[in-house]
Design a protein around this motif. Sequence first.
Motif, mmCIF file in Angstrom:
data_model
loop_
_atom_site.group_PDB
_atom_site.id
_atom_site.type_symbol
_atom_site.label_atom_id
_atom_site.label_comp_id
_atom_site.label_asym_id
_atom_site.label_seq_id
_atom_site.Cartn_x
_atom_site.Cartn_y
_atom_site.Cartn_z
ATOM 1 N N THR A 102 -4.668 -20.173 -11.856
ATOM 2 C CA THR A 102 -5.242 -19.322 -10.775
ATOM 3 C C THR A 102 -4.235 -18.569 -9.997
ATOM 4 O O THR A 102 -3.030 -19.090 -9.854
ATOM 5 N N ILE A 103 -4.541 -17.766 -9.177
ATOM 6 C CA ILE A 103 -4.045 -17.200 -8.045
ATOM 7 C C ILE A 103 -4.569 -17.176 -6.747
ATOM 8 O O ILE A 103 -5.767 -16.746 -6.822
ATOM 9 N N PRO A 104 -4.058 -17.504 -6.047
ATOM 10 C CA PRO A 104 -4.524 -17.689 -4.386
ATOM 11 C C PRO A 104 -5.174 -16.187 -3.973
ATOM 12 O O PRO A 104 -4.407 -15.187 -4.160
ATOM 13 N N THR A 105 -6.132 -16.085 -3.828
ATOM 14 C CA THR A 105 -6.823 -14.710 -3.631
ATOM 15 C C THR A 105 -6.080 -14.053 -2.443
ATOM 16 O O THR A 105 -5.871 -12.832 -2.669
ATOM 17 N N ARG A 114 -2.815 -9.770 -0.555
ATOM 18 C CA ARG A 114 -1.474 -9.247 0.327
ATOM 19 C C ARG A 114 -0.366 -8.389 -0.774
ATOM 20 O O ARG A 114 0.040 -7.428 -0.201
ATOM 21 N N LEU A 115 -0.296 -9.010 -1.633
ATOM 22 C CA LEU A 115 0.563 -8.194 -2.652
ATOM 23 C C LEU A 115 0.266 -6.880 -2.820
ATOM 24 O O LEU A 115 0.853 -5.805 -3.024
ATOM 25 N N LEU A 134 -8.724 -3.385 -4.619
ATOM 26 C CA LEU A 134 -7.802 -3.014 -5.661
ATOM 27 C C LEU A 134 -8.310 -1.640 -6.056
ATOM 28 O O LEU A 134 -7.555 -0.636 -6.119
ATOM 29 N N ASN A 135 -9.676 -1.296 -6.168
ATOM 30 C CA ASN A 135 -10.186 0.041 -5.964
ATOM 31 C C ASN A 135 -9.793 0.720 -5.048
ATOM 32 O O ASN A 135 -9.271 2.144 -5.155
ATOM 33 N N LEU A 170 2.043 -3.458 -2.019
ATOM 34 C CA LEU A 170 2.382 -2.591 -3.207
ATOM 35 C C LEU A 170 1.878 -1.102 -2.698
ATOM 36 O O LEU A 170 2.599 -0.145 -3.004
ATOM 37 N N LYS A 171 0.718 -1.180 -2.062
ATOM 38 C CA LYS A 171 0.309 0.303 -1.760
ATOM 39 C C LYS A 171 1.109 0.796 -0.682
ATOM 40 O O LYS A 171 1.587 1.978 -0.918
#
Length: 358
Positions: free
Chosen positions: A9-12, A17-18, A73-74, A22-23
């Motif tokens: 899993t990856i912590p939400t 934050r990533l 994400l969207n 990235l944005k």
Amino acid sequence: MTDKDKPETIPTDQLIRLLLTLKEEAEDQIRQSDVSYEELRLSLFGKESELTKLSQSMRLVPKEDKQRVGIVLNQVKQSLEQLLSKKAKESGLVNEDWMDVTAPGIRPPEGHLHIVTQAIEEITQIFNKLGFTRVRHPEVDWDYYAFESLNMPHSHPASDEWETFFINLTPGVKEVHTPGVRSIVLTPHTSNGQVREMEKGILPIRMINIAKCYRRQIDVSHTPMFHQFEGLYIDKNVSIGHLKGVLDYFAKAFFGPDRKTRIRPFHFQFTEPSFEVDISCGICNGKGCRLCKEGWLELGGAGMVHPVVLKNGQIDTTIYNGFAFGWGVERSLMMKSGTQLDDIRPLYNNDVRFLEQF
Ligand code: DAH
């Protein structure tokens, strides 16, 4: 359970934050980069891009957080897309005015003549070949030309079916022929052109008068307004043979060589002898159907012009005689091979979906 078996899993919050980082980085990249639009697009959204990798991590997000991460994400994708296309426009990387001159054009909607107008043109051409010239006579005319001049005195029962729409005279306008109650009429037939043509005083006469007619009728084969074509031939020594020849020529040219015509004796006040001309029905091929009832459809009348009519047109009956005929344009159209019209009324409903078929 070993570490290996544990679902990855990856912590939400970490993923969010990533994404936001990235944005910011991608925004800087868009602003500062001077590579081509396609290259920039590929590095931001391509298969190998950071964004695509992070999108793939979505499957590692706990179920209950998927929606939240999906929204972020969207938003990141959308705002990067917007910034990229803004930059592309500003810097001329994408030229929206560019046009492919080799692409096939888009045809604008194109109209065409109404099917009745087409028929009128065809009829005119067929008679032209026989030496008949199309003429125009009034469609609103003195009662005299529609009835009296055609050997139908006032109140004659023969005129019953044609007594249609009368118009009151404007005060001060004088009826020039037969002062009476009725005076001006929406022409119920094109025969009003007969004496009018004779009055021109030019002989011989070979006229084809095509005009609107009006009657009190509406059903599958009648409309209150319709068109007739009226032929008139006045010359020396005209015979019924000439009449039959002209009718047959027209029938073959307009309806096709396999359609049959027949002539029945009839009565008209303005011809002697008189006939009714029928043609075998094109819908049922003469078997009988909703339109024709018994295999034949009446097209109209014909006959040798009555001497009284000739005299009314100032024609010397010791030298000249002639024939006349009057048929309906719409009816002729319905009986034409391939038209497949079993109701006359849609011709005047103005439904383009119907009319554009012809
Ligand atoms: N006017 C007639 C009608 O409307 C048709 C007609 C009959 C015309 C005989 C003619 C004719 O010229 O000779 O029913």
